[in-house]
Design a protein around this motif. Structure first.
Motif, PDB file in Angstrom:
ATOM      1  N   GLY A 190       0.837  -1.197   0.000  1.00 29.23           N
ATOM      2  CA  GLY A 190       0.000   0.000   0.000  1.00 29.23           C
ATOM      3  C   GLY A 190       0.864   1.236   0.000  1.00 29.23           C
ATOM      4  O   GLY A 190       1.991   1.221   0.499  1.00 29.23           O
ATOM      5  N   VAL A 191       0.308   2.301  -0.587  1.00 31.68           N
ATOM      6  CA  VAL A 191       1.037   3.567  -0.659  1.00 31.68           C
ATOM      7  C   VAL A 191       0.139   4.676  -0.132  1.00 31.68           C
ATOM      8  O   VAL A 191      -1.096   4.589  -0.203  1.00 31.68           O
ATOM      9  CB  VAL A 191       1.486   3.874  -2.113  1.00 31.68           C
ATOM     10  N   ALA A 192       0.777   5.705   0.420  1.00 34.23           N
ATOM     11  CA  ALA A 192       0.062   6.923   0.795  1.00 34.23           C
ATOM     12  C   ALA A 192       1.033   8.085   0.706  1.00 34.23           C
ATOM     13  O   ALA A 192       2.244   7.908   0.871  1.00 34.23           O
ATOM     14  CB  ALA A 192      -0.502   6.818   2.207  1.00 34.23           C
ATOM     15  N   LEU A 241       2.317   4.112  12.615  1.00 30.49           N
ATOM     16  CA  LEU A 241       1.938   2.700  12.511  1.00 30.49           C
ATOM     17  C   LEU A 241       1.525   2.143  13.875  1.00 30.49           C
ATOM     18  O   LEU A 241       0.594   1.332  13.970  1.00 30.49           O
ATOM     19  CB  LEU A 241       3.100   1.875  11.941  1.00 30.49           C
ATOM     20  N   SER A 242       2.220   2.567  14.921  1.00 35.51           N
ATOM     21  CA  SER A 242       1.881   2.093  16.268  1.00 35.51           C
ATOM     22  C   SER A 242       0.443   2.453  16.620  1.00 35.51           C
ATOM     23  O   SER A 242      -0.313   1.632  17.142  1.00 35.51           O
ATOM     24  CB  SER A 242       2.832   2.698  17.302  1.00 35.51           C
ATOM     25  N   ALA A 243       0.091   3.701  16.343  1.00 30.38           N
ATOM     26  CA  ALA A 243      -1.279   4.128  16.619  1.00 30.38           C
ATOM     27  C   ALA A 243      -2.268   3.359  15.756  1.00 30.38           C
ATOM     28  O   ALA A 243      -3.319   2.921  16.232  1.00 30.38           O
ATOM     29  CB  ALA A 243      -1.418   5.630  16.374  1.00 30.38           C
ATOM     30  N   VAL A 254       4.554  11.044  10.076  1.00 28.81           N
ATOM     31  CA  VAL A 254       3.451  10.336  10.729  1.00 28.81           C
ATOM     32  C   VAL A 254       2.228  10.146   9.814  1.00 28.81           C
ATOM     33  O   VAL A 254       1.705   9.027   9.706  1.00 28.81           O
ATOM     34  CB  VAL A 254       3.033  11.055  12.036  1.00 28.81           C
ATOM     35  N   PRO A 255       1.716  11.202   9.176  1.00 35.95           N
ATOM     36  CA  PRO A 255       0.389  11.104   8.557  1.00 35.95           C
ATOM     37  C   PRO A 255       0.203  10.020   7.489  1.00 35.95           C
ATOM     38  O   PRO A 255      -0.890   9.426   7.432  1.00 35.95           O
ATOM     39  CB  PRO A 255       0.170  12.504   7.969  1.00 35.95           C
ATOM     40  N   PRO A 256       1.195   9.704   6.638  1.00 37.39           N
ATOM     41  CA  PRO A 256       0.897   8.679   5.621  1.00 37.39           C
ATOM     42  C   PRO A 256       0.889   7.255   6.167  1.00 37.39           C
ATOM     43  O   PRO A 256       0.417   6.345   5.481  1.00 37.39           O
ATOM     44  CB  PRO A 256       2.053   8.835   4.601  1.00 37.39           C
ATOM     45  N   ALA A 257       1.416   7.031   7.373  1.00 37.38           N
ATOM     46  CA  ALA A 257       1.713   5.670   7.821  1.00 37.38           C
ATOM     47  C   ALA A 257       0.461   4.787   7.910  1.00 37.38           C
ATOM     48  O   ALA A 257       0.438   3.664   7.383  1.00 37.38           O
ATOM     49  CB  ALA A 257       2.428   5.718   9.167  1.00 37.38           C
ATOM     50  N   ALA A 258      -0.567   5.286   8.585  1.00 36.03           N
ATOM     51  CA  ALA A 258      -1.757   4.453   8.804  1.00 36.03           C
ATOM     52  C   ALA A 258      -2.425   4.086   7.484  1.00 36.03           C
ATOM     53  O   ALA A 258      -2.850   2.935   7.285  1.00 36.03           O
ATOM     54  CB  ALA A 258      -2.746   5.183   9.714  1.00 36.03           C
TER      55      ALA A 258
END
Lengths: 156, 739
Positions: B598-600, B654-656, B707-711
């Motif tokens: 997946g990509v973001a 990713l942790s969140a 942070v923002p793209p990870a999830a």
């Protein structure tokens, strides 16, 4: 109760309730603040020290149960003669905030004492109890490999 | 801290008049000079102390892991020709002289990627607001951007005045002198260390000179060893919780778990029966227990029998969700993107839910205070010294200037330590114990259940694809209005108008979609909310980039190529990070069976970041195996620190995404410690590879944009592997992940 603890090779007299966790004896009774409080329930590893060469969570060890000499981050290396793990930690610029790193390093020291050439899987298994909220895991892994190499070279 | 106090008394320091005032760098013009906080004399600005012991660079920015002090110091050291090994770092005092101007560039309404130069000038002028408000803030991924001109100017000006001083002493002219490794050197080889010149130099007017051309840099642009790290590997670093003062007592607090509620009655007797407990203090909305050590204080705090008053917000997560949903029935608080006519199109719809989140810094909330009756000294690990000063003064009933703030190292910040509740509590305890220094440390449970949380949000999206492209995206998002609440709490002034924090990362993304609208709906829930690493982009990155993935799927397109088609017309810089992760991850090569990718891509805090996640099915369990990051901050001043921030940021996100949520029952937060609110660990964190691009014409931030793209990258990878679309977090509820 009066106790005598051997910490980093030095005897310390401690007068405190016998159920006081080692963590708080170190930090608040003796003023050795290198060992950190993170959770109080052995879930983060920030308070890791060694007792008789074994990595333990000092927040869970009662003063009266300390069964051997204690090693903390203050005693791992000496001024001008850092432990190979500390050398490797700096070479790889591991810490960010740094709060978990005393525990990470003491846990890694336990691993390398038992396993002088750990694989990635060995490292993962040994270190999974040590939480880092900054996300330094990749550099920790690389630094452990490097420290292992340094220690094997020193042993030769 | 003591070092700075000592230096101030000796007054062997140089205040560089040139730095913030008058100096002709872009927009950094200040009419009224601010008092130099390091002297009684009150000259302007102080980033530098030179004394017999060496050189200390005072950054005015706090160290919470992000390494900003190191890079700020390198800017000054570059100009002043200091030996990097000799450089020492200090945060310095609470002072408006260290105002953060870059923070206010973000106050402009537009999307960062599309700002024109004149708009950036306006943004820079808005930076003066920071001076007026006294915003000495370490946050918003701004430290390096804010300091880039100031610290280099300070170093250049210092170098020149030291040369003038040496020239007088050597009966020559400054142009015959050069500087090297902390000394002025004459043509005949005579070396005069800066320490021998500093006192005389401080009496001259410092010249204002342009900083050096980047092509001549020796320090900036390279991976430098961080000066703060040796103490972090030998246990000597002093975090807030490590402050030790003569006669200091240890305390812990227990406040109403129904946040903001009162305490109805309490019985201290069970606590007073515990060995080591000395006092139980009534704080009105909770209690503090003072003891011989922190453990006795925490046990004592648990033992006090307390009856709590009610909360003012809905009591459980279902009622809270209903309150947030109700905001959609009102009128929008903002419509910061409104292109074309989305209402004329019918397409696919989706609803996303994201939970409240705690910051969970490794070092729990703590502060140490000593009250003398007329003054209060505060040792606080914090991101906002002036806010702490005011909060402690209010709590102690003192004028603001009667509070002295020492900003210590932080065991993590992530936005939690922009707040001042821990400092105020330490002050409230200290005023009940005049003359006795007291350290107030929260238990992990108290920390996790008394946060200023990342707001929980609900988003409703509509979108349409035609001819393989997105032609419409219409997003509505509802959540607690963060700016109004936190602005009032921190600055004493609510931030009026559109709540940018609710919609950032959603309205400001570089996609060419002709019918594109983003509306924010501020919910009035009443739960304390705050700034959580990457703020609104932390939820909106997931929402926007998951929905873009849904559109790509609806269009039957490769999600990365689908994005590139939409992004290229808007921003070549953003397209560049997508192309980089495509190449790094081998995106165009066939996938190994049993894997998903997946990509973001999210543009936040001035920096576009693209991330690819690869997940692997390991016999039914899914492993987050690898991650690739490409970012473009423009000029890179320390690639090692930047890489660490990007990778740490991705793991934080990713942790969140995998583990974390804060839920409520009976008005209280239910997650109490790391077993309830975990993070990725060594064994289940992906192996990461990072590429730093430099095509961005403007410097971007580092601490938050990872942070923002990870999830979304992870959720999109899980969709690729399983065909299941995650529209809520955390992911452990829907997927069998390696834990």
């Amino acid at each position: 109760m009066a106790f005598t603890l051997t910490i980093n090779g030095v005897d310390h007299a401690v007068e405190a309730p016998d159920d006081t966790p080692l963590l708080w004896v170190l930090r608040d009774e003796l003023g050795m603040t290198g060992t950190k409080f993170g959770c109080g329930v052995a879930a983060c590893g920030a308070c890791t020290v060694q007792i008789d060469g074994e990595a333990v969570r000092s927040c869970q060890i009662a003063l009266s149960d300390v069964w051997g000499p204690v090693l903390t981050i203050e005693g791992l290396g000496a001024p001008g003669a850092p432990h190979p793990l500390q050398v490797a930690w700096l070479r790889h610029q591991v810490p960010q905030c740094g709060y978990c790193q005393s525990g990470q390093i003491l846990q890694a020291a336990d691993l390398l004492a038992r396993n002088p050439d750990p694989s990635d899987d060995d490292i993962d298994a040994a270190m999974m109890g040590n939480l880092c909220r900054c996300g330094t895991y990749g550099r920790i892994r690389a630094a452990i490999h490097e420290a292992a190499t340094l220690m094997r070279e020193q042993a030769q | 801290m003591s070092r700075l106090g000592k230096i101030t008394r000796r007054t062997l320091l140089i205040g560089w008049v040139a730095v913030a005032g008058g100096v002709a760098f872009g927009v950094w013009k200040v009419r009224q000079p601010l008092a130099n906080p390091l002297t009684d004399a009150g000259s302007l600005n102080a980033f530098l102390i030179i004394d017999r012991d060496g050189v200390t660079i005072v950054t005015g920015r706090a160290e919470m892991g992000q390494g900003a002090q190191a890079t700020l110091a390198a800017m000054l050291a570059e100009e002043l020709d200091l030996d990097w090994q000799e450089v020492r770092l200090a945060h310095g005092p609470a002072s408006a002289a260290y105002y953060n101007g870059a923070l206010f560039e973000g106050a402009l309404g537009g999307a960062d990627y599309a700002l024109r130069d004149w708009q950036r000038s306006v943004g820079g002028a808005l930076g003066q607001v920071g001076k007026l408000l006294g915003t000495q803030i370490t946050g918003g991924s701004t430290s390096v951007r804010d300091g880039f001109d100031k610290l280099r100017a300070a170093g250049a000006s210092a170098r020149e005045v030291l040369k003038r001083t040496a020239a007088q002493r050597l009966n020559t002219t400054p142009d015959t002198l050069r500087t090297e490794a902390g000394a002025v050197v004459a043509r005949d080889g005579t070396r005069i260390p800066y320490a021998d010149l500093a006192e005389a130099a401080a009496r001259l007017t410092a010249p204002q000179v342009a900083p050096r051309d980047p092509s001549t840099w020796r320090l900036l642009g390279r991976e430098l060893p961080r000066p703060d790290l040796p103490a972090k590997v030998d246990g000597t670093a002093t975090f807030g919780v490590d402050v030790r003062l003569p006669g200091m007592k240890f305390a812990s607090v227990r406040m109403n778990p129904r946040l903001g509620g009162r305490m109805l009655r309490h019985d201290p007797a069970p606590a007073l029966a515990i060995a080591g407990v000395e006092r139980v203090l009534d704080l009105g909305d909770g209690i503090a227990v003072v003891a011989r050590n922190t453990w006795a204080a925490m046990r004592g705090a648990e033992a006090v029998v307390i009856e709590w008053g009610p909360a003012s917000y809905p009591v459980d997560s279902a009622a809270i969700r209903a309150r947030i949903e109700a905001a959609f029935d009102g009128s929008p608080n903002s419509t910061l993107r409104d292109d074309g006519n989305p209402d004329a199109h019918v397409g696919i719809e989706a609803e996303y839910h994201l939970p409240y989140l705690a910051h969970a810094t490794m070092e729990p909330m703590t502060a140490t205070a000593r009250f003398t009756g007329t003054a209060l000294e505060l040792w606080s690990p914090n991101q906002t010294p002036l806010v702490q000063q005011k909060a402690a003064a209010t709590a102690a009933g003192l004028p603001t200037e009667a509070v002295t703030v020492h900003t210590t190292l932080m065991g993590g910040g992530f936005g939690r330590r922009l707040e001042s509740d821990y400092s105020a509590l330490a002050a409230r305890v200290a005023v009940q114990m005049p003359g006795v220094p007291v350290q107030v440390t929260w238990s992990r449970e108290e920390d996790m259940t008394h946060d200023a949380y990342r707001p929980g949000v609900i988003a409703r999206l509509r979108g349409k694809v035609e001819g393989g492209r997105a032609v419409m995206l219409d997003a509505r998002i509802a959540g607690e209005g963060l700016m109004a609440q936190a602005g009032a709490r921190m600055m004493g002034i609510p931030v009026p108008g559109p709540d940018r924090a609710l919609v950032e990362g959603l309205f400001d993304q570089p996609y060419a979609i002709p019918h594109y609208r983003v509306r924010g709906y501020a919910a009035d829930v009443g739960i304390p909310v705050g700034f959580w690493r990457s703020v609104g982009a932390s939820h909106n990155g997931f929402i926007h980039e998951s929905f873009i993935d849904e559109l790509a799927h609806a269009a039957g397109r490769d999600p990365l190529e689908f994005r590139l088609d939409l992004v290229r017309p808007e921003s070549a810089v953003a397209a560049g990070v997508l192309e980089a992760v495509r190449d790094m991850s081998g995106w165009d090569q066939p996938k190994v069976p049993g894997t998903g990718r997946g990509v973001a891509m999210v543009w936040s805090f001035g920096t576009p970041v693209a991330e690819v996640v690869e997940v692997v099915d390991e016999g039914g369990r899914i492993r987050i195996a690898r991650g690739w990051i490409a970012c473009d901050t423009g000029r890179v001043l320390d690639p090692g620190i930047l890489r660490a921030q990007m990778e740490g940021g991705m793991l934080f996100g990713l942790s969140a995404a995998v583990h974390q949520e804060i839920t409520f029952a009976d008005g209280a937060v239910q997650e109490r410690n790391f077993p309830d609110f975990d993070s990725l660990r060594m064994h289940n964190a992906p192996r990461l590879e990072t590429r730093l691009l430099t095509a961005n014409p403007h410097m971007g931030g580092a601490g938050e944009p990872g942070v923002p793209p990870a999830a979304a990258a992870l959720a999109n990878a899980l969709f690729d592997l399983t065909g299941i679309r995650a529209r809520s977090l955390p992911l452990w509820r829907q997927f069998d992940l390696v834990m």
